[in-house]
Design a protein around this motif. Structure first.
Motif, short mmCIF file in Angstrom:
data_model
loop_
_atom_site.label_atom_id
_atom_site.label_comp_id
_atom_site.label_asym_id
_atom_site.label_seq_id
_atom_site.Cartn_x
_atom_site.Cartn_y
_atom_site.Cartn_z
N VAL A 158 0.85 -1.20 0.00
CA VAL A 158 0.00 0.00 0.00
C VAL A 158 0.88 1.24 0.00
CG1 VAL A 158 -1.67 1.36 1.34
CG2 VAL A 158 -1.96 -1.11 1.12
N ALA A 159 1.91 1.23 0.80
CA ALA A 159 2.79 2.39 0.91
C ALA A 159 3.53 2.68 -0.39
CB ALA A 159 3.79 2.21 2.05
N ASP A 160 3.74 1.66 -1.19
CA ASP A 160 4.46 1.83 -2.46
C ASP A 160 3.56 1.98 -3.68
OD1 ASP A 160 6.92 1.66 -1.18
OD2 ASP A 160 7.01 -0.52 -1.37
N ASP A 161 2.26 1.79 -3.49
CA ASP A 161 1.31 1.85 -4.60
C ASP A 161 1.21 3.28 -5.15
OD1 ASP A 161 -0.93 0.35 -6.07
OD2 ASP A 161 -1.93 2.16 -5.35
N CYS A 195 -8.17 -0.74 0.57
CA CYS A 195 -8.44 -0.46 1.98
C CYS A 195 -9.52 -1.38 2.54
CB CYS A 195 -8.85 1.01 2.15
SG CYS A 195 -7.47 2.13 1.88
N LEU A 196 -10.51 -1.70 1.73
CA LEU A 196 -11.54 -2.63 2.18
C LEU A 196 -10.93 -3.99 2.46
CD1 LEU A 196 -14.54 -3.21 2.72
CD2 LEU A 196 -14.75 -3.78 0.30
N ASN A 197 -10.11 -4.48 1.55
CA ASN A 197 -9.49 -5.79 1.72
C ASN A 197 -8.54 -5.86 2.91
OD1 ASN A 197 -10.74 -7.17 -0.41
ND2 ASN A 197 -9.33 -6.27 -1.89
N LEU A 198 -7.89 -4.74 3.22
CA LEU A 198 -6.94 -4.72 4.33
C LEU A 198 -7.52 -4.09 5.60
CD1 LEU A 198 -3.66 -3.84 2.41
CD2 LEU A 198 -4.33 -6.04 3.41
N THR A 248 -2.04 7.07 7.05
CA THR A 248 -1.91 5.64 6.78
C THR A 248 -0.49 5.26 6.36
OG1 THR A 248 -4.25 5.47 6.17
CG2 THR A 248 -2.78 3.73 5.34
N VAL A 249 0.05 5.98 5.40
CA VAL A 249 1.40 5.66 4.91
C VAL A 249 2.44 5.90 6.00
CG1 VAL A 249 3.17 6.32 3.24
CG2 VAL A 249 0.82 5.93 2.49
N ALA A 250 2.29 6.96 6.77
CA ALA A 250 3.24 7.22 7.86
C ALA A 250 3.19 6.08 8.89
CB ALA A 250 2.92 8.56 8.52
N GLY A 251 2.00 5.61 9.21
CA GLY A 251 1.87 4.50 10.14
C GLY A 251 2.48 3.22 9.60
N ILE A 252 2.23 2.96 8.34
CA ILE A 252 2.78 1.75 7.71
C ILE A 252 4.30 1.81 7.71
CG2 ILE A 252 3.03 0.54 5.51
CD1 ILE A 252 0.05 1.29 4.98
N ARG A 253 4.87 2.94 7.41
CA ARG A 253 6.33 3.06 7.37
C ARG A 253 6.98 2.87 8.74
NH1 ARG A 253 7.58 4.61 1.98
NH2 ARG A 253 5.82 5.57 1.06
N GLU A 254 6.21 3.08 9.79
CA GLU A 254 6.74 2.88 11.15
C GLU A 254 6.90 1.40 11.50
OE1 GLU A 254 5.20 5.14 14.42
OE2 GLU A 254 4.62 6.77 13.06
N ILE A 255 6.25 0.50 10.77
CA ILE A 255 6.40 -0.92 11.10
C ILE A 255 7.51 -1.58 10.30
CG2 ILE A 255 4.03 -1.21 11.88
CD1 ILE A 255 3.45 -2.68 9.24
N VAL A 256 8.16 -0.83 9.43
CA VAL A 256 9.24 -1.39 8.61
C VAL A 256 10.44 -1.69 9.48
CG1 VAL A 256 10.84 -0.93 6.72
CG2 VAL A 256 8.46 -0.24 6.54
#
Length: 117
Positions: free
Chosen positions: A34-37, A66-69, A109-117
């Motif tokens: 998602v972050a790279d899409d 977003c619905l799928n995830l 959303t993207v900021a949160g996702i990048r924090e789990i990398v």
């Protein structure tokens, strides 16, 4: 930050996505995609050039992912924009207001996702 904490931060439903994908590793794998899409960039550029049909497809893609995830917050704003764009051929200034909501939710959303990398 772990995946569950990420979902809390981004306004998602961790239990729902866990019921489908079953492991944090699998959820994380798809979140990173998602972050790279490029759909959000396509949405913005399409609205800028008044290409309503392409903007609709990009918003619809974001909504579906977003619905799928179970990324609820971004799903809700992308859904509102998708429905505003559906079947339209002329630009409406309301699209810009809805895009700003999508943009704010997308950035969180993207900021949160990048924090789990």
């Amino acid at each position: 930050m772990d995946v569950k904490q990420c979902y809390e931060k981004i306004g998602g439903n961790y239990d729902d996505v866990m019921s489908r994908l079953r492991t944090d590793e699998r959820i994380k794998k798809f979140l990173l995609k998602v972050a790279d899409d490029k759909s959000f960039e396509l949405l913005c550029s399409s609205l800028e050039t008044r290409n309503i049909e392409e903007a609709f497809r990009a918003a619809h893609t974001i909504k579906g992912v977003c619905l799928n995830l179970s990324i609820t917050r971004l799903y809700n704003s992308a859904s509102a924009l998708t429905e505003a764009l559906r079947g339209k051929t002329e630009f409406d200034p309301e699209f810009d207001r809805l895009l700003e909501r999508v943009r704010a939710d997308y950035e969180v959303t993207v900021a949160g996702i990048r924090e789990i990398v």
